[in-house]
Design an enzyme around this catalytic site. Structure first.
Site, PDB file in Angstrom:
ATOM      1  N   LYS A  71      42.955  37.461  40.181  1.00 45.90           N
ATOM      2  CA  LYS A  71      43.584  37.039  41.437  1.00 45.90           C
ATOM      3  C   LYS A  71      42.996  35.743  42.005  1.00 45.90           C
ATOM      4  CE  LYS A  71      45.334  41.421  43.276  1.00 45.90           C
ATOM      5  NZ  LYS A  71      45.375  42.235  44.494  1.00 45.90           N
ATOM      6  N   ASP A 108      50.026  41.155  49.413  1.00 45.09           N
ATOM      7  CA  ASP A 108      49.284  42.386  49.737  1.00 45.09           C
ATOM      8  C   ASP A 108      49.312  42.687  51.241  1.00 45.09           C
ATOM      9  OD1 ASP A 108      48.551  43.148  47.157  1.00 45.09           O
ATOM     10  OD2 ASP A 108      46.767  41.884  47.171  1.00 45.09           O
TER      11      ASP A 108
END
Ligand code: ATR
Length: 283
Positions: A71, A108
């Site tokens: 990420k 997210d």
């Protein structure tokens, strides 16, 4: 130079990636909406991640999800970042643009808020103090979501207090960093308790926290979803707190990517949850 592909291709890049529920999740939506396309697991070791991300346009991918441990690498490997990815410092969704440029997004925070809104319709981030356990990447997304949702009192509690204080530096004076020993005191008057640590995950120690100071109306949620009923959620439920499990965040964070790659706004519902939980990786 490129033919317009009628077959749409996306996937999830991670290392390891076999445990990922994303192929089952997107596969369910592809079948439900009758889309000619595929969503595949891409097992890419860390030293190849940047190269693999850069190759996505040449391979005809419309984009990918990015998971652990890529990420942060993805932040450096794309051509532009959306505001959430920049602020959270992590990319979980890559969109290949018409021009072949790579856009890194972070969905997210969106997934976290949407999950709570769907599962607990009366809840709002602005409704009361929030206690966030943990100060890693997941906590950054949760704090970003709470700030955007209007929370003004966010108490980040972490074993390594320096990391909690860092979140205060990034997100401003609405966020207070606290040490783990202050966790029980931080629950006083809270409207939300979120676990973003790995405690309570299958194979990890349980999260052992005295909830006595937590109002029984406070919403309790966990980003851990294996098991669905974590020790924290179990204790909270038994004392009468409303609880929301962590699977919904995973399902909701997937929506923006699916929409961008496959052109349909997908729905999160019970059938999707069942399909994901029935997947081999979900058992
Ligand atoms: P992620 O990106 O998934 O949030 P991370 O950055 O490794 O992962 O963060 C994990 C979080 O769980 C951290 O807040 C970590 O606390 P430290 O910052 O002190 O490491 C927390 N954590 C992990 N194991 C823990 C334990 N046994 N007790 C308390 N906190 C723990």
């Amino acid at each position: 130079m490129t033919e317009a592909p009628s077959f749409r291709l996306a996937g999830v890049m991670g290392w390891p990636v076999g445990h990922s529920l994303s192929p089952a999740l997107h596969g369910h939506w592809l079948a439900r909406y009758g889309i000619r396309g595929a969503y595949v697991p891409l097992a890419v070791p860390p030293d190849r991640a940047e190269q693999a991300i850069r190759a996505l346009p040449s391979l005809g991918f419309r984009g990918v999800n990015v998971t652990i441990p890529h990420k942060e690498t993805a932040v450096r490997s794309v051509d532009r970042l959306d505001a959430a990815a920049r602020r959270i410092g992590a990319v979980n969704t890559i969109i290949v643009g018409e021009d072949g440029a790579l856009e890194g997004r972070n969905t997210d925070a969106f997934g976290f808020l949407e999950n709570l809104r769907q599962a607990s319709p009366g809840w709002t981030a602005a409704g009361g103090p929030a206690v966030v356990l943990g100060a890693g990447g997941a906590a950054r997304a949760v704090v970003a979501a709470l700030v955007d949702g209007g929370a003004t009192d966010i108490r980040v509690v972490n074993r390594t207090v320096e990391r909690a204080l860092e979140l205060g530096d990034v997100f401003g004076d609405r966020v207070a960093g606290l040490a783990w020993k202050d966790a029980s005191a931080a629950l006083d008057g809270a409207g939300l308790l979120v676990n973003t640590t790995s405690l309570g995950m299958a194979g990890e120690p349980a999260l052992d926290l005295d909830l006595r100071g937590l109002p029984t109306e406070a919403l309790v949620t966990d980003i851990v979803y294996a098991p669905l009923l974590t020790p924290l959620l179990d204790v909270a439920r038994k004392r009468g707190n409303p609880t929301v499990d962590g699977l919904g965040m995973l399902l909701h964070q997937a929506r923006p990517g699916f929409e961008a790659w496959f052109g349909v706004t997908p729905t999160v519902d019970a059938a999707l949850r069942e399909a994901v939980l029935a997947a081999p990786a979900g058992r």
